[in-house]
Design an enzyme around this catalytic site. Structure first.
Site, PDB file in Angstrom:
ATOM      1  N   HIS A  26       0.880  -1.173   0.000  1.00  0.00           N
ATOM      2  CA  HIS A  26       0.000   0.000   0.000  1.00  0.00           C
ATOM      3  C   HIS A  26       0.914   1.217   0.000  1.00  0.00           C
ATOM      4  CE1 HIS A  26      -3.740   2.113   1.912  1.00  0.00           C
ATOM      5  NE2 HIS A  26      -3.072   2.927   1.106  1.00  0.00           N
ATOM      6  N   HIS A  28       1.616   4.630  -2.602  1.00  0.00           N
ATOM      7  CA  HIS A  28       1.094   5.329  -3.784  1.00  0.00           C
ATOM      8  C   HIS A  28       2.186   5.764  -4.770  1.00  0.00           C
ATOM      9  CE1 HIS A  28      -3.125   5.295  -2.556  1.00  0.00           C
ATOM     10  NE2 HIS A  28      -2.646   5.321  -1.336  1.00  0.00           N
ATOM     11  N   GLU A 196     -11.431   3.619   5.476  1.00  0.00           N
ATOM     12  CA  GLU A 196     -10.491   4.588   6.059  1.00  0.00           C
ATOM     13  C   GLU A 196     -11.322   5.746   6.611  1.00  0.00           C
ATOM     14  OE1 GLU A 196      -7.977   6.613   3.267  1.00  0.00           O
ATOM     15  OE2 GLU A 196      -6.561   7.310   4.808  1.00  0.00           O
TER      16      GLU A 196
HETATM   17 ZN   LIG Z   1      -3.665   4.843   0.464  1.00  0.00          ZN
END
Ligand SMILES: [Zn+2]
Length: 312
Positions: A26, A28, A196
């Site tokens: 994870h 970006h 999230e």
């Molecule tokens: Zn993320």
């Protein structure tokens, strides 16, 4: 290596922790590298986030203020390079990430040319790191644009995974169903950010609607034993990012991070960085952070480390 990974954690030996193979699933990429590396090559000073933020809007404002100067194709590629360099230095042997599918409009090139550039960066600075190329989708984009942008990438048959990120509340998850069906036809592993900012049910809905294999974050699932059981029963891996959750006020402290509950519920979890340019915590540091917070034991963290080394 004489020292085991749990021993390295117990000793607080960051160098020894670095030497053990780890994953970052994870990340970006564009914001996933070391700030000092980017600063040294651009003369742009990047200060890591030093206070908690409370919304996506605050996060975007921070990024505009601190990374706004890096808004060129060259700078963007350099930030991606920084993520690969960081992975190589940290003993991250599996790095999953990629550009967003709208990116060719920014680089003013084709999907194939952009893919070639990313491959070139990988092979130049981190050839020994296994790169799992990912296609990113932003949640606020129109489905018809996403459909148009993603097809040339899929045709390359180079990418392994797909991820959906950005404002979780921008549009209903159901809208992305046709895109995910298409990605599945091309054999991609399916991931999306959920839970999230949304609630536990939003995690379950994302998994069911998009037929996800993994969830990025998914931390709100900890509010519901039923959703946690669903994730465990369906072997859905959660790729969590502890410091990101802390700094975006998604968790009170690392000591009470939901990774503890997930582990106890039998859910496969991994520890990842999200956006290192912002949160300044590498994978080795994140393992140590969770250990020192008393959230997971050194032996439990060994299992978490192993969880990321394959997709089985
Ligand atoms: Zn993320």
């Amino acid at each position: 290596m004489n020292q085991t990974f749990p021993d390295a954690l117990r000793a607080g030996d960051l160098e020894a922790i670095r030497r053990w193979p780890k994953s970052d699933l994870h990340n970006h990429l564009v914001g996933g590298g070391d700030a000092a590396y980017v600063s040294a090559k651009t003369n742009v000073r990047i200060d890591a986030l030093d206070h908690k933020l409370r919304s996506i809007a605050e996060m975007h404002a921070w990024a505009d203020r601190h990374l706004g100067h890096l808004n060129s194709p060259g700078a963007r590629l350099l930030m991606i390079e920084a993520a690969f360099v960081q992975a190589a230095n940290d003993g991250v042997t599996r790095l999953e990430g990629g550009e967003d599918i709208w990116a060719p409009t920014f680089y003013k090139c084709s999907a194939a040319a952009l893919t070639e550039s990313l491959r070139g960066v990988h092979l130049r600075v981190a050839p020994h790191v296994e790169w799992i190329p990912q296609l990113g989708i932003s949640r606020h984009c129109l489905i018809k644009d996403i459909d148009r942008w993603i097809r040339p990438f899929l045709e390359l048959r180079f990418y392994h995974t797909i991820d959906l990120s950005g404002d979780e509340l921008a549009q209903p998850i159901e809208n992305f169903k046709p895109i995910y069906r298409l990605a599945k036809q091309y054999g991609l592993r399916l991931k999306a950010h959920a839970g999230e900012w949304g609630d536990a049910d939003s995690v379950r809905r994302a998994v069911e609607e998009l037929e996800l294999d993994e969830v990025q974050h998914g931390i709100a699932a900890a509010e519901s034993p039923t959703v946690m059981r669903f994730l465990a029963d369906n072997s859905i891996r959660l790729n969590v990012c502890p410091t990101s959750n802390l700094m975006l006020s998604r968790v009170e402290s690392l000591a009470v991070h939901p990774i503890r509950k997930f582990y106890d519920a039998g859910i496969k979890v991994t520890i990842n960085t999200d956006d290192m340019l912002m949160f300044a915590q590498s994978v080795p540091k994140e393992f140590l952070n969770i250990y020192r917070a008393g959230c997971l034991t050194a032996d439990e963290l060994e299992q978490v480390r192993r969880n990321g080394l394959s997709d089985d």
